[in-house]
Design a protein around this motif. Structure first.
Motif, PDB file in Angstrom:
ATOM      1  N   THR A  36       0.833  -1.202   0.000  1.00 36.29           N
ATOM      2  CA  THR A  36       0.000   0.000   0.000  1.00 36.29           C
ATOM      3  C   THR A  36       0.866   1.249   0.000  1.00 36.29           C
ATOM      4  O   THR A  36       1.872   1.312   0.694  1.00 36.29           O
ATOM      5  CB  THR A  36      -0.906   0.023   1.246  1.00 36.29           C
ATOM      6  OG1 THR A  36      -1.747  -1.129   1.224  1.00 36.29           O
ATOM      7  CG2 THR A  36      -1.777   1.264   1.286  1.00 36.29           C
ATOM      8  N   VAL A  37       0.437   2.241  -0.783  1.00 37.55           N
ATOM      9  CA  VAL A  37       0.993   3.586  -0.728  1.00 37.55           C
ATOM     10  C   VAL A  37      -0.169   4.519  -0.438  1.00 37.55           C
ATOM     11  O   VAL A  37      -1.173   4.505  -1.161  1.00 37.55           O
ATOM     12  CB  VAL A  37       1.680   4.002  -2.050  1.00 37.55           C
ATOM     13  CG1 VAL A  37       2.218   5.426  -1.948  1.00 37.55           C
ATOM     14  CG2 VAL A  37       2.789   3.040  -2.425  1.00 37.55           C
ATOM     15  N   LEU A  38      -0.052   5.301   0.633  1.00 36.08           N
ATOM     16  CA  LEU A  38      -1.055   6.304   0.979  1.00 36.08           C
ATOM     17  C   LEU A  38      -0.454   7.676   0.713  1.00 36.08           C
ATOM     18  O   LEU A  38       0.513   8.070   1.377  1.00 36.08           O
ATOM     19  CB  LEU A  38      -1.449   6.191   2.454  1.00 36.08           C
ATOM     20  CG  LEU A  38      -2.197   4.931   2.828  1.00 36.08           C
ATOM     21  CD1 LEU A  38      -2.192   4.751   4.337  1.00 36.08           C
ATOM     22  CD2 LEU A  38      -3.612   4.989   2.298  1.00 36.08           C
ATOM     23  N   ALA A  39      -0.994   8.409  -0.249  1.00 36.77           N
ATOM     24  CA  ALA A  39      -0.478   9.726  -0.610  1.00 36.77           C
ATOM     25  C   ALA A  39      -1.394  10.798  -0.032  1.00 36.77           C
ATOM     26  O   ALA A  39      -2.531  10.950  -0.473  1.00 36.77           O
ATOM     27  CB  ALA A  39      -0.393   9.863  -2.118  1.00 36.77           C
ATOM     28  N   LEU A  40      -0.896  11.507   0.968  1.00 30.01           N
ATOM     29  CA  LEU A  40      -1.635  12.626   1.542  1.00 30.01           C
ATOM     30  C   LEU A  40      -1.379  13.894   0.729  1.00 30.01           C
ATOM     31  O   LEU A  40      -2.236  14.759   0.624  1.00 30.01           O
ATOM     32  CB  LEU A  40      -1.245  12.830   3.001  1.00 30.01           C
ATOM     33  CG  LEU A  40      -1.511  11.613   3.887  1.00 30.01           C
ATOM     34  CD1 LEU A  40      -0.750  11.692   5.187  1.00 30.01           C
ATOM     35  CD2 LEU A  40      -3.001  11.480   4.144  1.00 30.01           C
ATOM     36  N   SER A  41      -0.183  13.990   0.177  1.00 37.32           N
ATOM     37  CA  SER A  41       0.220  15.088  -0.706  1.00 37.32           C
ATOM     38  C   SER A  41       1.488  14.635  -1.423  1.00 37.32           C
ATOM     39  O   SER A  41       1.966  13.526  -1.200  1.00 37.32           O
ATOM     40  CB  SER A  41       0.495  16.365   0.102  1.00 37.32           C
ATOM     41  OG  SER A  41       1.651  16.206   0.899  1.00 37.32           O
ATOM     42  N   GLU A  42       2.049  15.499  -2.270  1.00 37.29           N
ATOM     43  CA  GLU A  42       3.300  15.142  -2.944  1.00 37.29           C
ATOM     44  C   GLU A  42       4.438  14.969  -1.955  1.00 37.29           C
ATOM     45  O   GLU A  42       5.354  14.186  -2.174  1.00 37.29           O
ATOM     46  CB  GLU A  42       3.678  16.217  -3.963  1.00 37.29           C
ATOM     47  CG  GLU A  42       2.808  16.234  -5.187  1.00 37.29           C
ATOM     48  CD  GLU A  42       3.263  17.301  -6.177  1.00 37.29           C
ATOM     49  OE1 GLU A  42       4.451  17.682  -6.174  1.00 37.29           O
ATOM     50  OE2 GLU A  42       2.414  17.752  -6.953  1.00 37.29           O
ATOM     51  N   SER A  43       4.376  15.707  -0.841  1.00 33.53           N
ATOM     52  CA  SER A  43       5.478  15.681   0.118  1.00 33.53           C
ATOM     53  C   SER A  43       5.220  14.800   1.333  1.00 33.53           C
ATOM     54  O   SER A  43       6.101  14.629   2.163  1.00 33.53           O
ATOM     55  CB  SER A  43       5.791  17.106   0.592  1.00 33.53           C
ATOM     56  OG  SER A  43       4.662  17.657   1.238  1.00 33.53           O
ATOM     57  N   GLU A  44       4.035  14.222   1.426  1.00 39.31           N
ATOM     58  CA  GLU A  44       3.708  13.396   2.587  1.00 39.31           C
ATOM     59  C   GLU A  44       3.007  12.116   2.141  1.00 39.31           C
ATOM     60  O   GLU A  44       1.883  12.150   1.639  1.00 39.31           O
ATOM     61  CB  GLU A  44       2.811  14.164   3.551  1.00 39.31           C
ATOM     62  CG  GLU A  44       2.583  13.454   4.859  1.00 39.31           C
ATOM     63  CD  GLU A  44       1.751  14.276   5.832  1.00 39.31           C
ATOM     64  OE1 GLU A  44       1.583  13.799   6.956  1.00 39.31           O
ATOM     65  OE2 GLU A  44       1.264  15.355   5.472  1.00 39.31           O
ATOM     66  N   ALA A  45       3.692  10.991   2.347  1.00 44.85           N
ATOM     67  CA  ALA A  45       3.134   9.698   1.958  1.00 44.85           C
ATOM     68  C   ALA A  45       3.676   8.612   2.879  1.00 44.85           C
ATOM     69  O   ALA A  45       4.690   8.784   3.543  1.00 44.85           O
ATOM     70  CB  ALA A  45       3.485   9.385   0.508  1.00 44.85           C
ATOM     71  N   LEU A  46       2.973   7.507   2.891  1.00 48.07           N
ATOM     72  CA  LEU A  46       3.366   6.332   3.664  1.00 48.07           C
ATOM     73  C   LEU A  46       3.229   5.123   2.760  1.00 48.07           C
ATOM     74  O   LEU A  46       2.233   4.984   2.044  1.00 48.07           O
ATOM     75  CB  LEU A  46       2.452   6.162   4.887  1.00 48.07           C
ATOM     76  CG  LEU A  46       2.576   4.853   5.662  1.00 48.07           C
ATOM     77  CD1 LEU A  46       3.928   4.772   6.359  1.00 48.07           C
ATOM     78  CD2 LEU A  46       1.457   4.725   6.675  1.00 48.07           C
TER      79      LEU A  46
END
Length: 105
Positions: A36-46
């Protein structure tokens, strides 16, 4: 994002119930492993890799760190690239010998 989709990830928008923040989730499950990749923004992801049974797809923001096979936080492009560069989990290779077949001689 296109590379994740080409690699078999499904894209959905999910909301973190705790923070009420929307994220774009890229998820694929293969041979019992959830990536899984969770993208909150271009600069913040998990990004993380866990066994399929060790994550609740309804709440992908909560993953027990003791159960993760791999995890990384940071910029979207960096964490997505790191996840895609991981070696396959043992038994996932398309070229691996299948178990249960007749022994080779």
């Amino acid at each position: 994002m296109k590379l994740l989709l080409r690699r078999g990830f499904q894209r959905t928008v999910v909301q973190d119930r705790l923070t009420c923040v929307n994220a774009v989730m890229f998820r694929r499950v293969w041979k019992g492993t959830n990536e899984t990749v969770l993208a909150l923004s271009e600069s913040e992801a998990l990004a993380y890799r866990v066994r399929e049974d060790d994550v609740d797809p309804a709440d992908p923001f909560v993953v027990d760190p003791d159960l993760t096979l791999w995890q990384c936080g940071g910029e979207f492009l960096d964490v997505a690239s790191q996840l895609l560069d991981l070696p396959p989990v043992p038994g996932q290779s398309a070229f691996a010998r299948r178990s249960g077949g007749a022994p080779s001689r």
